[in-house]
Design an enzyme around this catalytic site. Structure first.
Site, PDB file in Angstrom:
ATOM      1  N   PRO A  85       0.734  -1.218  -0.062  1.00 50.20           N
ATOM      2  CA  PRO A  85      -0.060  -0.110   0.106  1.00 50.20           C
ATOM      3  C   PRO A  85       0.995   1.223   0.022  1.00 50.20           C
ATOM      4  O   PRO A  85       1.743   1.428   0.454  1.00 50.20           O
ATOM      5  CB  PRO A  85      -0.827  -0.124   1.318  1.00 50.20           C
ATOM      6  CG  PRO A  85      -0.027  -1.048   2.235  1.00 50.20           C
ATOM      7  CD  PRO A  85       0.478  -2.050   1.289  1.00 50.20           C
ATOM      8  N   ASN A  86       0.339   2.382  -0.860  1.00 49.87           N
ATOM      9  CA  ASN A  86       0.914   3.631  -0.937  1.00 49.87           C
ATOM     10  C   ASN A  86       1.958   3.809  -1.523  1.00 49.87           C
ATOM     11  O   ASN A  86       2.521   5.006  -1.879  1.00 49.87           O
ATOM     12  CB  ASN A  86       1.180   4.149   0.458  1.00 49.87           C
ATOM     13  CG  ASN A  86      -0.163   4.380   1.355  1.00 49.87           C
ATOM     14  OD1 ASN A  86      -1.111   4.879   1.041  1.00 49.87           O
ATOM     15  ND2 ASN A  86      -0.296   3.406   2.556  1.00 49.87           N
ATOM     16  N   ARG A 130       4.132  11.038  -1.844  1.00 47.13           N
ATOM     17  CA  ARG A 130       4.067  10.808  -0.598  1.00 47.13           C
ATOM     18  C   ARG A 130       5.525  11.077  -0.030  1.00 47.13           C
ATOM     19  O   ARG A 130       6.592  10.723  -0.529  1.00 47.13           O
ATOM     20  CB  ARG A 130       3.870   9.216  -0.363  1.00 47.13           C
ATOM     21  CG  ARG A 130       4.841   8.429  -0.576  1.00 47.13           C
ATOM     22  CD  ARG A 130       4.458   7.171  -0.522  1.00 47.13           C
ATOM     23  NE  ARG A 130       4.233   6.457   1.244  1.00 47.13           N
ATOM     24  CZ  ARG A 130       4.351   5.372   1.596  1.00 47.13           C
ATOM     25  NH1 ARG A 130       4.870   4.388   0.891  1.00 47.13           N
ATOM     26  NH2 ARG A 130       4.084   5.219   2.922  1.00 47.13           N
ATOM     27  N   TYR A 158      11.010   9.051   0.739  1.00 43.60           N
ATOM     28  CA  TYR A 158      10.775   8.085  -0.269  1.00 43.60           C
ATOM     29  C   TYR A 158      11.340   8.697  -1.527  1.00 43.60           C
ATOM     30  O   TYR A 158      11.189   8.021  -2.491  1.00 43.60           O
ATOM     31  CB  TYR A 158       9.354   7.693  -0.522  1.00 43.60           C
ATOM     32  CG  TYR A 158       8.994   7.146   0.760  1.00 43.60           C
ATOM     33  CD1 TYR A 158       9.627   5.630   1.166  1.00 43.60           C
ATOM     34  CD2 TYR A 158       7.955   7.428   1.565  1.00 43.60           C
ATOM     35  CE1 TYR A 158       9.262   5.195   2.332  1.00 43.60           C
ATOM     36  CE2 TYR A 158       7.513   6.921   2.911  1.00 43.60           C
ATOM     37  CZ  TYR A 158       7.829   5.708   3.069  1.00 43.60           C
ATOM     38  OH  TYR A 158       7.651   4.939   4.261  1.00 43.60           O
ATOM     39  N   ASN A 164       7.816  -5.679  -1.209  1.00 42.22           N
ATOM     40  CA  ASN A 164       8.097  -4.755  -0.208  1.00 42.22           C
ATOM     41  C   ASN A 164       6.527  -4.510   0.093  1.00 42.22           C
ATOM     42  O   ASN A 164       5.852  -3.798  -0.464  1.00 42.22           O
ATOM     43  CB  ASN A 164       8.400  -3.311  -1.033  1.00 42.22           C
ATOM     44  CG  ASN A 164       8.417  -2.132  -0.083  1.00 42.22           C
ATOM     45  OD1 ASN A 164       7.962  -2.311   1.167  1.00 42.22           O
ATOM     46  ND2 ASN A 164       8.926  -1.086  -0.639  1.00 42.22           N
ATOM     47  N   ALA A 177       3.342  -0.794   4.598  1.00 42.02           N
ATOM     48  CA  ALA A 177       2.751  -0.825   5.900  1.00 42.02           C
ATOM     49  C   ALA A 177       2.441  -2.219   6.249  1.00 42.02           C
ATOM     50  O   ALA A 177       2.610  -2.657   7.673  1.00 42.02           O
ATOM     51  CB  ALA A 177       1.803   0.137   5.941  1.00 42.02           C
ATOM     52  N   HIS A 234       4.549  -4.704   8.839  1.00 43.57           N
ATOM     53  CA  HIS A 234       4.558  -4.502  10.299  1.00 43.57           C
ATOM     54  C   HIS A 234       3.079  -5.063  11.010  1.00 43.57           C
ATOM     55  O   HIS A 234       2.976  -5.061  12.235  1.00 43.57           O
ATOM     56  CB  HIS A 234       4.559  -2.873  10.909  1.00 43.57           C
ATOM     57  CG  HIS A 234       5.749  -2.329   9.911  1.00 43.57           C
ATOM     58  ND1 HIS A 234       6.996  -2.791   9.719  1.00 43.57           N
ATOM     59  CD2 HIS A 234       5.727  -1.350   8.850  1.00 43.57           C
ATOM     60  CE1 HIS A 234       7.581  -1.941   9.015  1.00 43.57           C
ATOM     61  NE2 HIS A 234       6.853  -1.045   8.394  1.00 43.57           N
ATOM     62  N   ASP A 247       1.884 -15.995   6.220  1.00 45.90           N
ATOM     63  CA  ASP A 247       1.297 -17.144   5.984  1.00 45.90           C
ATOM     64  C   ASP A 247       1.190 -17.570   4.525  1.00 45.90           C
ATOM     65  O   ASP A 247       1.610 -18.735   3.750  1.00 45.90           O
ATOM     66  CB  ASP A 247       0.120 -17.151   6.555  1.00 45.90           C
ATOM     67  CG  ASP A 247      -0.080 -17.373   8.142  1.00 45.90           C
ATOM     68  OD1 ASP A 247       1.406 -17.650   8.595  1.00 45.90           O
ATOM     69  OD2 ASP A 247      -1.017 -17.389   8.764  1.00 45.90           O
ATOM     70  N   GLU A 255      12.871  -9.588   0.963  1.00 45.17           N
ATOM     71  CA  GLU A 255      12.069  -8.530   1.443  1.00 45.17           C
ATOM     72  C   GLU A 255      13.013  -7.092   1.119  1.00 45.17           C
ATOM     73  O   GLU A 255      13.994  -7.123   1.340  1.00 45.17           O
ATOM     74  CB  GLU A 255      11.808  -8.330   2.849  1.00 45.17           C
ATOM     75  CG  GLU A 255      11.346  -7.216   3.813  1.00 45.17           C
ATOM     76  CD  GLU A 255      11.297  -7.313   5.177  1.00 45.17           C
ATOM     77  OE1 GLU A 255      12.364  -8.052   5.764  1.00 45.17           O
ATOM     78  OE2 GLU A 255      10.478  -6.794   5.735  1.00 45.17           O
ATOM     79  N   HIS A 307      12.759  -2.528   1.473  1.00 43.67           N
ATOM     80  CA  HIS A 307      12.180  -1.322   1.893  1.00 43.67           C
ATOM     81  C   HIS A 307      13.139  -0.223   1.232  1.00 43.67           C
ATOM     82  O   HIS A 307      14.254  -0.235   1.130  1.00 43.67           O
ATOM     83  CB  HIS A 307      12.318  -1.323   3.433  1.00 43.67           C
ATOM     84  CG  HIS A 307      11.358  -2.297   3.995  1.00 43.67           C
ATOM     85  ND1 HIS A 307      10.078  -2.255   3.900  1.00 43.67           N
ATOM     86  CD2 HIS A 307      11.512  -3.574   4.495  1.00 43.67           C
ATOM     87  CE1 HIS A 307       9.534  -3.455   4.446  1.00 43.67           C
ATOM     88  NE2 HIS A 307      10.410  -4.084   5.032  1.00 43.67           N
ATOM     89  N   SER A 339      13.102   2.702   2.440  1.00 35.73           N
ATOM     90  CA  SER A 339      13.830   3.634   3.375  1.00 35.73           C
ATOM     91  C   SER A 339      14.420   2.527   4.460  1.00 35.73           C
ATOM     92  O   SER A 339      14.162   1.280   4.571  1.00 35.73           O
ATOM     93  CB  SER A 339      12.813   4.457   4.302  1.00 35.73           C
ATOM     94  OG  SER A 339      11.693   3.537   4.869  1.00 35.73           O
ATOM     95  N   ARG A 368      13.596   3.872  11.814  1.00 41.70           N
ATOM     96  CA  ARG A 368      12.542   4.836  12.017  1.00 41.70           C
ATOM     97  C   ARG A 368      11.721   4.477  13.321  1.00 41.70           C
ATOM     98  O   ARG A 368      12.255   3.811  14.388  1.00 41.70           O
ATOM     99  CB  ARG A 368      11.697   4.579  10.616  1.00 41.70           C
ATOM    100  CG  ARG A 368      12.295   5.141   9.620  1.00 41.70           C
ATOM    101  CD  ARG A 368      11.805   4.992   8.117  1.00 41.70           C
ATOM    102  NE  ARG A 368      10.495   5.567   8.313  1.00 41.70           N
ATOM    103  CZ  ARG A 368       9.432   5.639   7.266  1.00 41.70           C
ATOM    104  NH1 ARG A 368       9.680   4.837   6.326  1.00 41.70           N
ATOM    105  NH2 ARG A 368       8.458   6.366   7.342  1.00 41.70           N
ATOM    106  N   ARG A 423       7.736   0.165  13.233  1.00 41.94           N
ATOM    107  CA  ARG A 423       8.205  -0.205  12.080  1.00 41.94           C
ATOM    108  C   ARG A 423       9.314  -1.484  12.297  1.00 41.94           C
ATOM    109  O   ARG A 423       9.846  -1.910  11.461  1.00 41.94           O
ATOM    110  CB  ARG A 423       8.774   0.798  11.297  1.00 41.94           C
ATOM    111  CG  ARG A 423       7.814   1.656  10.634  1.00 41.94           C
ATOM    112  CD  ARG A 423       8.313   2.774   9.629  1.00 41.94           C
ATOM    113  NE  ARG A 423       7.508   4.027   9.769  1.00 41.94           N
ATOM    114  CZ  ARG A 423       6.350   3.860   8.791  1.00 41.94           C
ATOM    115  NH1 ARG A 423       5.929   3.320   8.099  1.00 41.94           N
ATOM    116  NH2 ARG A 423       5.635   5.358   8.978  1.00 41.94           N
TER     117      ARG A 423
HETATM  118  C1  DQA Z   1       8.501   0.957   3.202  1.00 42.26           C
HETATM  119  C2  DQA Z   1       8.599   1.029   4.885  1.00 42.26           C
HETATM  120  C3  DQA Z   1       7.405   0.758   5.557  1.00 42.26           C
HETATM  121  O1  DQA Z   1       7.546   1.131   6.894  1.00 42.26           O
HETATM  122  C4  DQA Z   1       6.076   1.856   5.185  1.00 42.26           C
HETATM  123  O2  DQA Z   1       4.889   1.607   5.666  1.00 42.26           O
HETATM  124  C5  DQA Z   1       5.972   1.932   3.736  1.00 42.26           C
HETATM  125  C6  DQA Z   1       7.326   1.949   2.741  1.00 42.26           C
HETATM  126  C7  DQA Z   1       9.669   1.428   2.749  1.00 42.26           C
HETATM  127  O3  DQA Z   1       9.888   0.898   1.435  1.00 42.26           O
HETATM  128  O4  DQA Z   1      10.576   2.125   3.285  1.00 42.26           O
HETATM  129  O5  DQA Z   1       4.947   2.275   3.069  1.00 42.26           O
HETATM  130  O6  DQA Z   1       8.121  -0.490   3.133  1.00 42.26           O
END
Ligand code: DQA
Length: 145
Positions: free
Chosen positions: A9-10, A17, A22, A74, A77, A80, A87, A98, A100, A102, A107, A111
């Site tokens: 998401p996002n 954002r 980011y 990735n 959110a 977390h 699963d 995985e 990320h 950031s 942080r 997180r």
């Molecule tokens: C993120 C880090 C997450 O904590 C956050 O909720 C994101 C982006 C990252 O790519 O740094 O949406 O996964």
């Protein structure tokens, strides 16, 4: 080799954002970057983004049936919070990394937990788009065919 790159998401709001965290590049820029990285690694890749936890779980499950060899994820959110994504990754038993953008280790406390990580061989964080390339290169080298 086929790698599925999943974004939560996002991440579709990249470039809009929290630019101080980011960056200014857009989600479209990320997709182009990932496709180029896959091409350089000699693998094919599909990039999928959703804001919905269920859609991400559905796409991970589908990977079991559609010849996917490995996953880069990735979960944003949902990293977390989502036992369901953890699963699903465990269910399909595909090698996963995985990513990320950031450095989540620097942080907020909330997180610091990652459920998805428990089903991943490796985590790359704080390297921006380059983290996806590192993940693809790792999987291509280890499992490429
Ligand atoms: C993120 C880090 C997450 O904590 C956050 O909720 C994101 C982006 C990252 O790519 O740094 O949406 O996964």
């Amino acid at each position: 080799m086929k790698i599925l790159v999943l974004n939560g998401p996002n991440l579709n709001m990249l470039g809009i954002r929290e630019k101080q965290i980011y960056g200014t590049e857009t989600y479209g820029d990320l997709v182009n970057y990932v496709q180029q990285a896959a091409k350089e690694a000699g693998v094919t890749c599909e990039v999928f983004q959703s804001n919905s936890e269920g859609a991400l779980v559905d796409r991970i499950q589908q990977a079991y049936f559609d010849e996917t060899d490995a996953v880069v994820i990735n979960p944003a959110a949902y990293t977390h919070t989502s036992v369901a994504i953890l699963d699903a990754l465990k269910a399909v038993m595909l090698p996963a990394v995985e990513v990320h953008l950031s450095d989540v280790s620097q942080r907020e406390d909330f997180r610091q937990i990652s459920y998805a990580r428990l089903a991943c061989e490796k985590t790359v964080m704080g390297k921006g788009f380059a983290g996806y390339k590192e993940a693809i290169d790792y999987l291509a080298e280890k499992y490429g065919k």
